[in-house]
Enzyme design. Structure first.
Site, short mmCIF file in Angstrom:
data_model
loop_
_atom_site.label_atom_id
_atom_site.label_comp_id
_atom_site.label_asym_id
_atom_site.label_seq_id
_atom_site.Cartn_x
_atom_site.Cartn_y
_atom_site.Cartn_z
N ASP A 161 0.79 -1.24 0.00
CA ASP A 161 0.00 0.00 0.00
C ASP A 161 0.83 1.29 0.00
O ASP A 161 1.44 1.66 1.01
CB ASP A 161 -0.93 0.04 1.22
CG ASP A 161 -1.88 -1.14 1.29
OD1 ASP A 161 -1.54 -2.22 0.78
OD2 ASP A 161 -2.98 -0.98 1.86
N HIS A 205 -10.42 1.57 -0.03
CA HIS A 205 -10.48 3.01 -0.30
C HIS A 205 -10.61 3.35 -1.80
O HIS A 205 -10.44 4.50 -2.19
CB HIS A 205 -9.24 3.70 0.27
CG HIS A 205 -9.17 3.63 1.76
ND1 HIS A 205 -10.19 4.06 2.57
CD2 HIS A 205 -8.20 3.15 2.60
CE1 HIS A 205 -9.86 3.86 3.85
NE2 HIS A 205 -8.67 3.31 3.88
N HIS A 252 -3.31 -4.30 3.23
CA HIS A 252 -4.31 -3.53 3.99
C HIS A 252 -3.89 -3.16 5.40
O HIS A 252 -4.20 -2.07 5.86
CB HIS A 252 -5.67 -4.22 4.03
CG HIS A 252 -6.69 -3.52 4.90
ND1 HIS A 252 -7.21 -2.29 4.58
CD2 HIS A 252 -7.27 -3.88 6.08
CE1 HIS A 252 -8.09 -1.93 5.51
NE2 HIS A 252 -8.13 -2.87 6.44
#
Ligand code: FE2
Ligand code: FE2
Length: 262
Positions: free
Chosen positions: A8, A68, A175
């Site tokens: 991420d 998101h 995540h």
């Protein structure tokens, strides 16, 4: 065949860290494919077309996303129009975008599937059934498959690793923004890690300025979060393979940002 998968990307600082390190990582690992989870790339939440274009222009083959995905409305059309940016395959069919793609380099075809966990996550359809459907649809069209299992619960990610062992080249968890110490090749040949970690400020609280995150935790009052600028690192994994749908190894890549680039 070598894949570099990057965890991420958080904010502009995460993007600059990634782009600053990509040339040296590419030289060191010579990845045929670069896959990046960029669900936090736009100011810490979501992604925009401009950021996606920038990542693609710098050699990223596939962008994966997560919970998101839909934060910025301008990405919706882009998700439908661009093959190599993926939202979780187990979102509702009515939601913008798609969950898998195939990229080809030097005659090698890599399928990539984005998934969202169902425990403590808001995905509209079950990850386990949908990954089976996605793999079925790719049958005969790919030499390797990488699955990004974007999920909160370690149990669900470990379960997905076992579910797919021997059926895909790699299952990488994302995540939580914190890398786990369990990277290994499972008995039937699938590279697995519960969480790759994040590419962003290690000095914050999973990307958020630590004083703001702590204020929210201590006071229990709503606080507007900002992305931290403290101590940026890249977290990723390198997966190597010499046989279709099998991994030889999976190695963590934990690198501080290059001085002056983040
Ligand atoms: Fe994230
Ligand atoms: Fe997430």
């Amino acid at each position: 065949m070598t894949i570099l998968f990057v965890g991420d990307v958080v904010g502009g600082i995460g993007k600059r860290t990634l782009l600053g390190l990509l040339p040296s990582l590419s030289e060191r690992f010579e990845p045929q494919f670069i896959v990046v989870n960029a669900e936090n790339a736009a100011g810490g939440i979501g992604i925009t077309p401009k950021i996606a274009d920038d990542l693609f222009a710098n050699g990223v083959d596939v962008i994966t996303l997560g919970n998101h995905t839909y934060r910025h409305r301008e990405i919706y059309e882009y998700l439908d129009a661009h093959e190599r940016i993926l939202r979780p395959a187990n979102f509702l069919r009515s939601q913008p975008g798609h969950g898998s793609c195939v990229v080809e380099h030097e005659g090698v075809r890599l399928g990539v599937v984005s998934l969202s966990g169902n425990l403590f996550m808001n995905a509209g359809r079950p990850a386990f059934a949908e990954v089976d459907a996605a793999l079925h649809a790719m049958k005969g069209k790919v030499d390797h498959v990488l699955v990004d299992m974007h999920a909160e619960a370690t149990s669900e990610k470990v379960g997905m690793g076992w579910h797919l062992d021997g059926r895909v080249t790699a299952v990488v968890g994302t995540h939580t923004h914190v890398p786990t110490a369990d990277a290994r090749v499972l008995p039937e040949g699938t590279a697995y890690i519960t969480d790759v970690g994040m590419t962003g400020p290690r000095g914050g609280v999973i990307g958020v300025k630590r004083e703001l995150a702590l204020e929210a935790m201590v006071t229990k009052m709503p606080i507007k979060f900002e992305t931290s600028a403290d101590d940026p690192w890249l977290n990723g994994v390198v997966i190597r393979s010499s046989e279709n749908m099998r991994a030889d190894s999976i190695e963590l890549v934990l690198e501080p940002a290059r001085a002056g680039t983040a």
